[in-house]
Design a protein around this motif. Sequence first.
Motif, PDB file in Angstrom:
ATOM      1  N   THR A 174     -27.503 -50.049   2.679  1.00  0.00           N
ATOM      2  CA  THR A 174     -28.128 -50.176   3.983  1.00  0.00           C
ATOM      3  C   THR A 174     -27.104 -50.585   5.027  1.00  0.00           C
ATOM      4  N   GLY A 175     -27.535 -50.547   6.279  1.00  0.00           N
ATOM      5  CA  GLY A 175     -26.678 -50.841   7.420  1.00  0.00           C
ATOM      6  C   GLY A 175     -27.273 -50.173   8.635  1.00  0.00           C
ATOM      7  N   LEU A 176     -26.699 -50.422   9.791  1.00  0.00           N
ATOM      8  CA  LEU A 176     -27.193 -49.805  11.006  1.00  0.00           C
ATOM      9  C   LEU A 176     -26.817 -48.330  11.034  1.00  0.00           C
ATOM     10  N   VAL A 177     -27.438 -47.582  11.953  1.00  0.00           N
ATOM     11  CA  VAL A 177     -27.091 -46.177  12.127  1.00  0.00           C
ATOM     12  C   VAL A 177     -25.603 -46.074  12.469  1.00  0.00           C
ATOM     13  N   GLY A 178     -24.883 -45.191  11.772  1.00  0.00           N
ATOM     14  CA  GLY A 178     -23.453 -45.038  12.008  1.00  0.00           C
ATOM     15  C   GLY A 178     -22.582 -45.938  11.168  1.00  0.00           C
ATOM     16  N   ALA A 179     -23.180 -46.654  10.205  1.00  0.00           N
ATOM     17  CA  ALA A 179     -22.409 -47.594   9.379  1.00  0.00           C
ATOM     18  C   ALA A 179     -21.529 -46.888   8.359  1.00  0.00           C
ATOM     19  N   GLY A 180     -21.801 -45.605   8.077  1.00  0.00           N
ATOM     20  CA  GLY A 180     -21.009 -44.867   7.100  1.00  0.00           C
ATOM     21  C   GLY A 180     -21.759 -44.489   5.843  1.00  0.00           C
ATOM     22  N   LYS A 181     -23.062 -44.805   5.779  1.00  0.00           N
ATOM     23  CA  LYS A 181     -23.840 -44.505   4.572  1.00  0.00           C
ATOM     24  C   LYS A 181     -23.855 -43.008   4.282  1.00  0.00           C
ATOM     25  N   THR A 182     -24.194 -42.229   5.291  1.00  0.00           N
ATOM     26  CA  THR A 182     -24.288 -40.782   5.112  1.00  0.00           C
ATOM     27  C   THR A 182     -22.950 -40.184   4.713  1.00  0.00           C
ATOM     28  N   GLU A 183     -21.885 -40.618   5.380  1.00  0.00           N
ATOM     29  CA  GLU A 183     -20.558 -40.066   5.101  1.00  0.00           C
ATOM     30  C   GLU A 183     -20.104 -40.417   3.677  1.00  0.00           C
ATOM     31  N   ASP A 187     -32.493 -52.665  -6.921  1.00  0.00           N
ATOM     32  CA  ASP A 187     -32.133 -53.722  -7.863  1.00  0.00           C
ATOM     33  C   ASP A 187     -30.853 -54.433  -7.413  1.00  0.00           C
ATOM     34  N   ARG A 188     -29.952 -53.669  -6.833  1.00  0.00           N
ATOM     35  CA  ARG A 188     -28.761 -54.225  -6.190  1.00  0.00           C
ATOM     36  C   ARG A 188     -28.596 -53.508  -4.862  1.00  0.00           C
ATOM     37  N   LEU A 189     -27.915 -54.146  -3.920  1.00  0.00           N
ATOM     38  CA  LEU A 189     -27.728 -53.471  -2.640  1.00  0.00           C
ATOM     39  C   LEU A 189     -26.366 -53.772  -2.041  1.00  0.00           C
ATOM     40  N   LEU A 190     -25.861 -52.781  -1.323  1.00  0.00           N
ATOM     41  CA  LEU A 190     -24.626 -52.893  -0.560  1.00  0.00           C
ATOM     42  C   LEU A 190     -24.973 -52.833   0.923  1.00  0.00           C
ATOM     43  N   VAL A 191     -24.306 -53.656   1.720  1.00  0.00           N
ATOM     44  CA  VAL A 191     -24.457 -53.615   3.171  1.00  0.00           C
ATOM     45  C   VAL A 191     -23.175 -53.023   3.744  1.00  0.00           C
ATOM     46  N   MET A 192     -23.340 -51.991   4.592  1.00  0.00           N
ATOM     47  CA  MET A 192     -22.179 -51.339   5.188  1.00  0.00           C
ATOM     48  C   MET A 192     -22.119 -51.568   6.690  1.00  0.00           C
ATOM     49  N   ARG A 193     -20.895 -51.641   7.187  1.00  0.00           N
ATOM     50  CA  ARG A 193     -20.657 -51.728   8.632  1.00  0.00           C
ATOM     51  C   ARG A 193     -19.308 -51.081   8.924  1.00  0.00           C
ATOM     52  N   ASP A 194     -19.290 -50.186   9.904  1.00  0.00           N
ATOM     53  CA  ASP A 194     -18.048 -49.527  10.317  1.00  0.00           C
ATOM     54  C   ASP A 194     -17.314 -48.890   9.140  1.00  0.00           C
ATOM     55  N   GLY A 195     -18.074 -48.306   8.213  1.00  0.00           N
ATOM     56  CA  GLY A 195     -17.466 -47.585   7.105  1.00  0.00           C
ATOM     57  C   GLY A 195     -17.000 -48.441   5.949  1.00  0.00           C
ATOM     58  N   ARG A 196     -17.301 -49.725   5.982  1.00  0.00           N
ATOM     59  CA  ARG A 196     -16.864 -50.637   4.921  1.00  0.00           C
ATOM     60  C   ARG A 196     -18.062 -51.361   4.307  1.00  0.00           C
ATOM     61  N   VAL A 197     -17.936 -51.757   3.045  1.00  0.00           N
ATOM     62  CA  VAL A 197     -18.942 -52.610   2.416  1.00  0.00           C
ATOM     63  C   VAL A 197     -18.654 -54.049   2.824  1.00  0.00           C
ATOM     64  N   VAL A 198     -19.621 -54.686   3.481  1.00  0.00           N
ATOM     65  CA  VAL A 198     -19.433 -56.055   3.965  1.00  0.00           C
ATOM     66  C   VAL A 198     -20.304 -57.050   3.204  1.00  0.00           C
ATOM     67  N   GLY A 199     -21.058 -56.571   2.230  1.00  0.00           N
ATOM     68  CA  GLY A 199     -21.876 -57.461   1.415  1.00  0.00           C
ATOM     69  C   GLY A 199     -22.414 -56.726   0.201  1.00  0.00           C
ATOM     70  N   SER A 200     -22.482 -57.427  -0.945  1.00  0.00           N
ATOM     71  CA  SER A 200     -23.028 -56.861  -2.173  1.00  0.00           C
ATOM     72  C   SER A 200     -23.911 -57.926  -2.816  1.00  0.00           C
ATOM     73  N   PHE A 201     -25.177 -57.553  -3.128  1.00  0.00           N
ATOM     74  CA  PHE A 201     -26.142 -58.543  -3.585  1.00  0.00           C
ATOM     75  C   PHE A 201     -27.029 -57.963  -4.681  1.00  0.00           C
ATOM     76  N   ALA A 202     -27.486 -58.823  -5.581  1.00  0.00           N
ATOM     77  CA  ALA A 202     -28.528 -58.467  -6.526  1.00  0.00           C
ATOM     78  C   ALA A 202     -29.887 -58.735  -5.887  1.00  0.00           C
ATOM     79  N   ARG A 203     -30.932 -58.152  -6.477  1.00  0.00           N
ATOM     80  CA  ARG A 203     -32.281 -58.383  -5.945  1.00  0.00           C
ATOM     81  C   ARG A 203     -32.573 -59.884  -5.861  1.00  0.00           C
ATOM     82  N   GLY A 204     -33.121 -60.316  -4.731  1.00  0.00           N
ATOM     83  CA  GLY A 204     -33.512 -61.700  -4.548  1.00  0.00           C
ATOM     84  C   GLY A 204     -32.409 -62.620  -4.061  1.00  0.00           C
ATOM     85  N   GLU A 205     -31.166 -62.116  -3.953  1.00  0.00           N
ATOM     86  CA  GLU A 205     -30.061 -62.975  -3.527  1.00  0.00           C
ATOM     87  C   GLU A 205     -29.892 -63.046  -2.018  1.00  0.00           C
ATOM     88  N   VAL A 206     -30.578 -62.172  -1.267  1.00  0.00           N
ATOM     89  CA  VAL A 206     -30.333 -62.079   0.168  1.00  0.00           C
ATOM     90  C   VAL A 206     -31.649 -61.799   0.883  1.00  0.00           C
TER      91      VAL A 206
END
Length: 503
Positions: A290-299, A466-485
């Motif tokens: 996940t991340g805002l529009v333009g974070a790099g997910k699609t790319e 079950d796990r999630l990555l947060v992206m911003r400006d084409g980079r992973v800025v956070g990695s969490f397991a379910r319930g950690e964030v």
Amino acid sequence: MAVPPLIALEGVGKRFDGVAVLRDVSFDIRSGEVVSLCGANGAGKSTLIKIMTGYYESYQGRVRIDGTEARLHSPSGARAAGIDAVYQEVDTCIAPDLSVAENLILYRLANPHYPLWQNRRRIEAEARAIAQTVDLRVDMARPARLLTLQQKQLLVIARALAQRARVLIFDEPTASLSQPEVERLFATIRDLRNRGLGILYVSHRLSELLAISDRVLVLRNGELVQSFDSVPTARDIATAMLGAPPPDDAPQPYAHSAGPTVLEAIGIEVRGKVHGVSFAAARGEILGITGLVGAGKTELLRALFGADARTAGEIRLHGRLVHIQRPTDAVKNGIYLVPEERRRHGLFLDFPVYKNLSSVFLARFCRLGVIDAASERRGAAQMIERLHISGAVEGPVAHLSGGNQQKVVLGKWLFGDPQVLLLDEVTQGVDVGTRQEIYRLVREMSQRAAVLFASSDIDEVLSLADRLLVMRDGRVVGSFARGEVDRQTILELAANVEREMVV
């Protein structure tokens, strides 16, 4: 004497291949109001929009403009009558390689009576004046393809106003916008309403209907079943859409057990878009991105699929290095992508449903190198039943609703042997019931393959992954397991907002 509405539909209907998709629909839109239209996928919203914008030459019933009957037989005829639209796939409304200025006066340039030779400065000055009507501040010489999605929307709105549009239709306009961009779009719509335009706002996002509407209309199975003259609750709207109280819209947690690692992405780079992204994904779990529009997910997903060129990084499948240079390489290795823009990248719009479903793994339906039409149709029929695809399945897939089109894009991959399933905004523009069906299918597929579920809907990812990555400006800025964030922390990471330190 009462002022007639800007537009009134009386008993409007439409049939495809003998199947009625719209029946006896009547409503009007008056100057200075926002009328919202909603309904489940397949309810007839897209068909109604195409009638109002002149894309269908024939239809039952009457359309009146300012009280006078008018036949809308072409898009240019509808625009001449003061009706225009801003579509979810806004790129289909612009000429990407022409400049912003040329797009703003595109209809004039297309007029055979418009002078062939024009002074560029004069064109840009004329376009700049048009752009100012919606506060579009961009370089008029810039190619339109380089604009942001919201800037493209403003371009289309400004062009419609220059054509003296009086009724403007917004079709799922916020599907790919961030929350700040949604708020700016709503401010623009309210300004248009204050100028006396009539607005038809079409969306599956019930919270938006409550925020922007003066009236809410509900279609179900091609019929207008409810008109709310006062602002209803979201549950009232959903009940009218589905004909019964709605299910919980959020995906429900489920028991799972992660299996062996299937996919390893190591230092993935896409020039200017993705920067050094690494992660692993296992069978039996859903990895949310996940991340805002333009974070790099699609790319990122397109690079894993070979649709965008990687400038660095490795992809390993079951521990083995694989060389993914193009989508055919990905498919051979069992890496499948459901793209964000299904109509542009996921479907053959003029082909029937069964041809779209069989398109990737056509060899399954061949004998001695020749397509076995009976086998192809049987396989498609089984998939149609499994995914509850409804509509005129023998006609072009373009005639299906957005949700049913999305099921077709998913279904074509189920004929293969998926190892990695890449899902990009897979619930975008689908109704409550279809969204639940997609969640069920995603969970089912996660037992067979590693699933990457990319979505800008943070609540959806929090509930499903079950796990999630947060992206911003084409980079992973956070990695969490379910319930950690929580949602707020993800928003702050995605938007680069630092919390104040309390001493």
